[in-house]
Design an enzyme around this catalytic site. Structure first.
Site, mmCIF file in Angstrom:
data_model
loop_
_atom_site.group_PDB
_atom_site.id
_atom_site.type_symbol
_atom_site.label_atom_id
_atom_site.label_comp_id
_atom_site.label_asym_id
_atom_site.label_seq_id
_atom_site.Cartn_x
_atom_site.Cartn_y
_atom_site.Cartn_z
ATOM 1 N N GLY A 19 -6.149 18.286 -1.766
ATOM 2 C CA GLY A 19 -5.889 16.888 -1.383
ATOM 3 C C GLY A 19 -4.653 16.766 -0.501
ATOM 4 O O GLY A 19 -3.688 17.516 -0.664
ATOM 5 N N ARG B 219 -11.447 22.071 0.220
ATOM 6 C CA ARG B 219 -11.361 22.513 -1.177
ATOM 7 C C ARG B 219 -12.166 23.787 -1.451
ATOM 8 O O ARG B 219 -12.516 24.058 -2.595
ATOM 9 C CB ARG B 219 -11.831 21.388 -2.103
ATOM 10 C CG ARG B 219 -10.906 20.179 -2.150
ATOM 11 C CD ARG B 219 -11.164 19.322 -3.354
ATOM 12 N NE ARG B 219 -10.346 18.122 -3.376
ATOM 13 C CZ ARG B 219 -9.101 18.066 -3.827
ATOM 14 N NH1 ARG B 219 -8.512 19.153 -4.287
ATOM 15 N NH2 ARG B 219 -8.430 16.939 -3.821
ATOM 16 N N ASP C 188 -4.296 25.057 -8.627
ATOM 17 C CA ASP C 188 -5.491 25.896 -8.483
ATOM 18 C C ASP C 188 -5.414 26.752 -7.216
ATOM 19 O O ASP C 188 -5.724 27.945 -7.240
ATOM 20 C CB ASP C 188 -6.758 25.024 -8.412
ATOM 21 C CG ASP C 188 -7.139 24.467 -9.782
ATOM 22 O OD1 ASP C 188 -6.897 25.163 -10.788
ATOM 23 O OD2 ASP C 188 -7.663 23.343 -9.845
ATOM 24 N N LYS D 114 2.324 22.014 -3.241
ATOM 25 C CA LYS D 114 1.884 20.710 -2.739
ATOM 26 C C LYS D 114 1.068 19.975 -3.783
ATOM 27 O O LYS D 114 0.246 20.595 -4.441
ATOM 28 C CB LYS D 114 1.022 20.946 -1.487
ATOM 29 C CG LYS D 114 0.270 19.760 -1.006
ATOM 30 C CD LYS D 114 -1.251 19.948 -0.935
ATOM 31 C CE LYS D 114 -1.922 19.983 -2.262
ATOM 32 N NZ LYS D 114 -3.383 19.810 -2.247
ATOM 33 N N THR D 115 1.261 18.744 -3.967
ATOM 34 C CA THR D 115 0.331 17.804 -4.613
ATOM 35 C C THR D 115 1.046 16.504 -4.961
ATOM 36 O O THR D 115 2.160 16.533 -5.506
ATOM 37 C CB THR D 115 -0.376 18.342 -5.879
ATOM 38 O OG1 THR D 115 -1.223 17.305 -6.378
ATOM 39 C CG2 THR D 115 0.548 18.780 -6.993
ATOM 40 N N ASP E 14 0.167 14.724 -7.218
ATOM 41 C CA ASP E 14 0.014 14.518 -8.665
ATOM 42 C C ASP E 14 1.274 14.853 -9.459
ATOM 43 O O ASP E 14 1.405 14.429 -10.604
ATOM 44 C CB ASP E 14 -1.142 15.373 -9.203
ATOM 45 C CG ASP E 14 -2.458 15.045 -8.521
ATOM 46 O OD1 ASP E 14 -2.536 13.998 -7.850
ATOM 47 O OD2 ASP E 14 -3.409 15.831 -8.656
HETATM 48 P P1 FBP Z 1 -4.755 18.134 -5.284
HETATM 49 O O1 FBP Z 1 -4.695 18.654 -6.675
HETATM 50 O O2 FBP Z 1 -5.641 18.916 -4.417
HETATM 51 O O3 FBP Z 1 -3.390 17.959 -4.699
HETATM 52 O O4 FBP Z 1 -5.430 16.705 -5.415
HETATM 53 C C1 FBP Z 1 -4.792 15.499 -5.316
HETATM 54 C C2 FBP Z 1 -5.751 14.355 -5.516
HETATM 55 O O5 FBP Z 1 -5.286 13.300 -4.708
HETATM 56 C C3 FBP Z 1 -5.912 13.908 -6.971
HETATM 57 O O6 FBP Z 1 -4.903 12.982 -7.343
HETATM 58 C C4 FBP Z 1 -7.283 13.299 -6.963
HETATM 59 O O7 FBP Z 1 -7.876 13.340 -8.242
HETATM 60 C C5 FBP Z 1 -8.036 14.184 -6.011
HETATM 61 O O8 FBP Z 1 -7.087 14.688 -5.100
HETATM 62 C C6 FBP Z 1 -9.128 13.466 -5.252
HETATM 63 O O9 FBP Z 1 -9.870 14.397 -4.538
HETATM 64 P P2 FBP Z 1 -10.656 14.123 -3.189
HETATM 65 O O10 FBP Z 1 -9.662 14.090 -2.083
HETATM 66 O O11 FBP Z 1 -11.523 15.342 -3.067
HETATM 67 O O12 FBP Z 1 -11.373 12.839 -3.339
#
Ligand code: FBP
Length: 548
Positions: free
Chosen positions: A78, A142, A173, A199-200, A202
């Site tokens: 993400g 992803r 991950d 990075k994230t 979250d």
């Molecule tokens: P990452 O763990 O890849 O940083 O994901 C962040 C995130 O924004 C989460 O908060 C959310 O659940 C997910 O990506 C949403 O995924 P997508 O972009 O595939 O809709």
């Protein structure tokens, strides 16, 4: 490419670097490390990258000569504000040490490495993206890097382009996979190093060595601006209850940080739900009590913050998800692969134990289907797709009807729903994220130039002014333990959930009663880039409280 006035002005911002990365760099080797759990298993699985020492960069008078280095960079998962600055920091440091060094960006995530899709990142390209949000310089994806075939395909393109190191910018991950890749390349003597970068949005990739993941600061400030605006609207019109779901996957760090920044009337923290073993009905009852209490004071409005991972933490649903994970990754699930969703759902229901079957069937159909059938490539439930904000407001409404029948509620309940996630993931990075990311990129370059592999770039002491930050690297194996994923025991980076005895949660718990009442809302306003440091350069409340 067109630029807004803000973009043009922002492009001139020079991110600040820690003292250790400002001129000539000396690498200081620290203590050797061990994994946070399952040491024997992790050592056996990662014989070439286990136990490596921590490293830190310090200033030196001496100018070191480095070999010519071509490096590949990948954005994984993400989006998070500041990704472009990691790449700019990496680029600038590589070019500073040797102008002949080249940086290649693999396109649309790890898949670009496997499919040999890339572009060379030149100064012209980098200039357009400095201090901007988004991952659009090279795109993200992803694709999970996990098979030997993928690793070997990656190696082919690295050899073709003379790439001696890959920098993988991702969450827990992706960095786990980076570590597996580093180990494999070390084992076969491939001559390609792998370095990770935290990075994230979250905020769940943090530990004794990583103070925060990049993007959390900007994303939380963006959501808090929006929540503040909604609260001011609610306080003005006095007629709506706003149910606001916030991204963050399993962890509630974003919801907690936004609560600390805005003081909503009610905030759910998933980790607390799990600790208290609350059922969905008990959570609904608590919200309904707050709505009734405020209605008694004549306030038929308010805000409720809901972390997107909530549903996974309600014990009955957690047990259901755990059985679903094992069931869906078992060989017998292949029998219904490619069948219609109806047939697959029926198969799932028929194969569950009685308790979990009842839990699944008691959920609204759409929620049940999402839990049972939809997974991301890492096997995670796609919590961002589950409309918990609507589920909760409907259940609260039903509970209020019961309270009204007993004469315990007299009011008007008009709920509105919001889901904040994508609104903040590509925001222009705050000064904190712009500086932090640039420093992470420069650290990654130094790790590469010093022939390190299996490390993650880190920057510490981040509540001090940027020049006092400490840059370095941590072996990724240090953060690993064995967990059950997709029905199998796997080595993974331990995810950081909200700690209920940690300073941010305790600060929230101390004040939340007060926030039920009126007039405690905070309105943080938009991120500021220029102005007094107490407005522009503050970190998140979470980081400030944790590092206090
Ligand atoms: P990452 O763990 O890849 O940083 O994901 C962040 C995130 O924004 C989460 O908060 C959310 O659940 C997910 O990506 C949403 O995924 P997508 O972009 O595939 O809709």
């Amino acid at each position: 490419m067109e630029f807004s006035s803000l973009q043009k002005a922002r492009a001139t911002y020079q991110p600040k670097l820690p003292i250790g990365l400002q001129s000539n760099v000396e690498i200081k080797i620290g203590a050797s490390t061990q994994s946070v759990g399952n040491q024997d298993e992790i050592r056996t699985l990662f014989p070439n990258t286990y136990g490596l020492p921590l490293v830190e960069f310090a200033p030196t008078e001496e100018k070191k000569e480095y070999d010519k280095f071509n490096v590949g960079v990948i954005l994984s998962g993400g989006q998070a504000p500041g990704g472009h600055n990691v790449i700019s920091g990496l680029f600038d440091e590589l070019k500073k040490q040797n102008p002949d060094n080249k940086l290649y960006g693999f396109l649309m995530g790890p898949g670009g490495l496997v499919d040999h899709k890339y572009k060379e990142l030149t100064a012209d390209i980098i200039e357009k993206y400095r201090n901007t949000g988004g991952f659009d310089m090279i795109g993200s994806g992803r694709t999970k890097l996990e098979t030997i075939e993928q690793f070997d395909r990656g190696l082919e393109i690295c050899r073709d382009l003379g790439i001696k190191a890959l920098v993988i910018i991702g969450g827990d991950d992706s960095n786990t996979n980076a570590c597996v890749l580093a180990e494999y390349y070390a084992k076969i003597n491939a001559g390609v190093a792998v370095i990770g970068c935290p990075k994230t949005i979250d905020g769940d990739l943090k530990n004794s060595q990583i103070e925060t993941s990049f993007g959390f600061d900007t994303a939380c400030k963006t959501y808090s601006e929006l929540i503040g605006n909604i609260q001011r609207d609610a306080n003005s019109a006095r007629k709506y209850w706003h149910f606001i779901k916030l991204m963050g996957r399993s962890a509630s760090h974003i919801a907690l940080e936004c609560a600390l920044q805005t003081h909503p009337n009610f905030t759910i923290i998933s980790e607390e739900v799990e600790q208290k073993q609350l059922t969905l009905d008990q959570i609904v009852d608590e919200i309904a009590q707050v709505v009734a209490h405020r209605a008694n004071e004549g306030n038929n409005f308010g805000t409720v913050l809901i972390p997107e991972g909530l549903i996974e933490f309600v014990p009955t649903i957690k047990r259901l998800i755990s059985e679903l994970n094992d069931l869906l990754s078992s060989e017998k699930a292949l029998a219904v692969e490619g069948q219609t969703p109806e047939l697959q759902f029926k198969w799932v229901v028929d194969n569950l134990t009685e308790e979990n079957k009842q839990t699944l069937l008691a959920l609204p159909q759409s929620v049940g289907q999402q839990l049972a059938l939809e997974r991301d490539p890492h096997g995670n439930v796609q919590v961002s797709l589950i409309e918990t904000e609507k589920l909760l407001s409907q259940m609260v409404e039903a509970r209020l009807v019961q309270l009204a029948e007993k004469g315990q509620y007299k009011g008007k309940f008009a709920p509105l729903h919001h889901f904040f996630g994508y609104e903040g993931r590509c925001a222009a990075p705050s000064n904190f994220d712009a500086d932090y990311c640039y420093a992470l990129g420069a650290s990654a370059a130094q790790l590469v130039l010093n022939n390190k592999t299996g490390y993650m770039a880190i920057v510490k002491n981040t509540t001090a002014p940027a020049s006092e930050w400490h840059a370095g690297g941590v072996p990724i194996t240090m953060m690993m333990n064995i967990e059950r994923r997709n029905g199998k025991a796997k080595p993974v980076i331990r995810k950081a959930l909200v700690e209920l005895d940690g300073a941010p949660f305790l600060a929230f718990a101390e004040s939340r009663e007060k926030w039920i009442e009126n007039d405690n809302y905070l309105y943080p306003g938009p991120i500021q880039y220029w102005g007094p440091t107490e407005v522009c350069d503050q970190t998140t409340k979470t980081l400030a409280l944790e590092q206090k």
